[in-house]
Scaffold this active site. Structure first.
Site, PDB file in Angstrom:
ATOM      1  N   ASP A  11      -6.571   0.013   4.999  1.00 24.73           N
ATOM      2  CA  ASP A  11      -5.684  -1.002   5.593  1.00 24.73           C
ATOM      3  C   ASP A  11      -4.256  -0.475   5.472  1.00 24.73           C
ATOM      4  O   ASP A  11      -4.003   0.496   4.755  1.00 24.73           O
ATOM      5  CB  ASP A  11      -5.818  -2.340   4.825  1.00 24.73           C
ATOM      6  N   SER A  12      -3.332  -1.127   6.158  1.00 24.24           N
ATOM      7  CA  SER A  12      -1.921  -0.764   6.018  1.00 24.24           C
ATOM      8  C   SER A  12      -1.458  -0.965   4.576  1.00 24.24           C
ATOM      9  O   SER A  12      -0.485  -0.368   4.146  1.00 24.24           O
ATOM     10  CB  SER A  12      -1.068  -1.656   6.922  1.00 24.24           C
ATOM     11  N   CYS A  74      -8.339  -3.830   8.868  1.00 25.04           N
ATOM     12  CA  CYS A  74      -7.014  -4.196   9.391  1.00 25.04           C
ATOM     13  C   CYS A  74      -7.177  -4.541  10.874  1.00 25.04           C
ATOM     14  O   CYS A  74      -7.650  -3.701  11.651  1.00 25.04           O
ATOM     15  CB  CYS A  74      -6.091  -2.995   9.220  1.00 25.04           C
ATOM     16  N   GLU A 152       2.133  -8.111   0.387  1.00 28.63           N
ATOM     17  CA  GLU A 152       2.325  -6.753  -0.163  1.00 28.63           C
ATOM     18  C   GLU A 152       3.089  -6.795  -1.484  1.00 28.63           C
ATOM     19  O   GLU A 152       2.917  -5.938  -2.332  1.00 28.63           O
ATOM     20  CB  GLU A 152       3.078  -5.867   0.845  1.00 28.63           C
ATOM     21  N   CYS A 184      -5.484 -11.477  10.528  1.00 32.32           N
ATOM     22  CA  CYS A 184      -4.869 -10.401   9.748  1.00 32.32           C
ATOM     23  C   CYS A 184      -5.512 -10.470   8.372  1.00 32.32           C
ATOM     24  O   CYS A 184      -5.630 -11.568   7.800  1.00 32.32           O
ATOM     25  CB  CYS A 184      -3.361 -10.625   9.643  1.00 32.32           C
ATOM     26  N   HIS A 186      -4.494  -9.711   5.551  1.00 35.70           N
ATOM     27  CA  HIS A 186      -3.627 -10.166   4.457  1.00 35.70           C
ATOM     28  C   HIS A 186      -3.668 -11.696   4.310  1.00 35.70           C
ATOM     29  O   HIS A 186      -3.429 -12.218   3.225  1.00 35.70           O
ATOM     30  CB  HIS A 186      -2.168  -9.773   4.723  1.00 35.70           C
TER      31      HIS A 186
END
Ligand code: DGL
Length: 264
Positions: A11-12, A74, A152, A184, A186
């Site tokens: 993932d990012s 992602c 993050e 998403c 996240h």
């Protein structure tokens, strides 16, 4: 034929852990190698070519670790780069997409919301997905700048995070949605706040479990589920600051974990 090779996940950043966790729960004996591209997160405001290039580099790194499958945990990378990855690499590549279909099946008002990154909202693949399910249901797309950054930082509860979530959820509620798909990886970490600000009866749809089921399906079709009987290992890498990412990975994974550096 079985395979004791690991499943690779990228993932990012740390959002894909929400998917990796479901894979861990469903496949306790499999080894998992996770890489967070934290140095380049968020992807949501980057051009498609950049995301394609990072996705290729991360997949290449995972294949050097001899993974038997790659999970693109992602939405932004899946919608921007999965076709390219599938033509570049031969291992099974499993992606994630916003759960628009389950949301359309759930709605009673006939209006659903989808929370995504700006990049995702601009991809052709996403437009096609929305079009495919728009016949009988109105789909309200909300780009949610800033939420990935909060996760993050491991900030799931502050007033800043809450205010951002509230703004986006409110915009959707004002349009009459009764179901919100989280587009998403996240965002599942923000479900407690989303539920808090959403009115009672609003359904939140996330796709981690569906993706984990797809991983099981793909590996069993290929006879590549492990025959090991012992618990699988979890190995974490990041392209970012190891000390910072280690803290957040441990927090989100629910136990202290070591994170290794990766320079790609
Ligand atoms: N977890 C990624 C997704 O599912 C976030 C992308 C980003 O870094 O903006 O879209």
């Amino acid at each position: 034929m079985t395979s004791t090779q690991a499943i690779g996940v990228f993932d990012s950043g740390v959002g894909g852990l929400s998917v990796a966790k479901k894979i861990r729960e469903m496949l306790p004996q499999e080894d998992i190698i996770y890489i967070a591209d934290s140095r380049y997160a968020p992807y949501g405001n980057k051009p498609r070519q950049f995301i394609e290039q990072r996705s290729r580099a991360l997949s290449g790194f995972l294949l050097e670790q001899h993974v038997k499958a790659i999970v693109v945990a992602c939405n932004t990378a899946t919608l921007s780069a999965i076709q390219q990855l599938r033509s570049d690499f031969t291992v099974p590549i499993i992606g994630v997409e916003p759960g628009i279909k389950p949301a359309t099946l759930n709605t009673r008002t006939g209006v659903i919301g989808v929370m995504v990154t700006t990049r995702t909202s601009q991809t052709e693949a996403f437009h096609e997905l929305v079009k495919r399910y728009s016949e009988n249901v109105k789909i309200e797309v909300q780009a949610c700048d800033g939420l990935v950054e909060q996760v993050e930082q491991g900030d799931l509860t502050s007033n800043t995070t809450r205010a951002l979530v509230e703004r986006y959820v409110r915009l959707l509620l004002d349009k009459g949605v009764d179901t919100i798909a989280l587009g998403c990886t996240h965002y599942p970490y923000l479900i407690p706040i989303i539920k808090d600000v959403a009115e009672p009866g609003i359904e939140i749809i996330e796709t981690g479990t569906a993706v984990a089921k797809q991983v099981v399906r793909r590996l069993s079709e290929e006879n590549r589920l492990t025959s090991k009987k012992t618990a699988g290992s979890d190995i974490f890498y990041t392209t970012g600051d190891v000390a910072v990412v280690e803290q957040i990975v441990s927090y989100l994974w629910g136990q202290p974990e070591k994170v290794l550096p990766c320079q790609i």
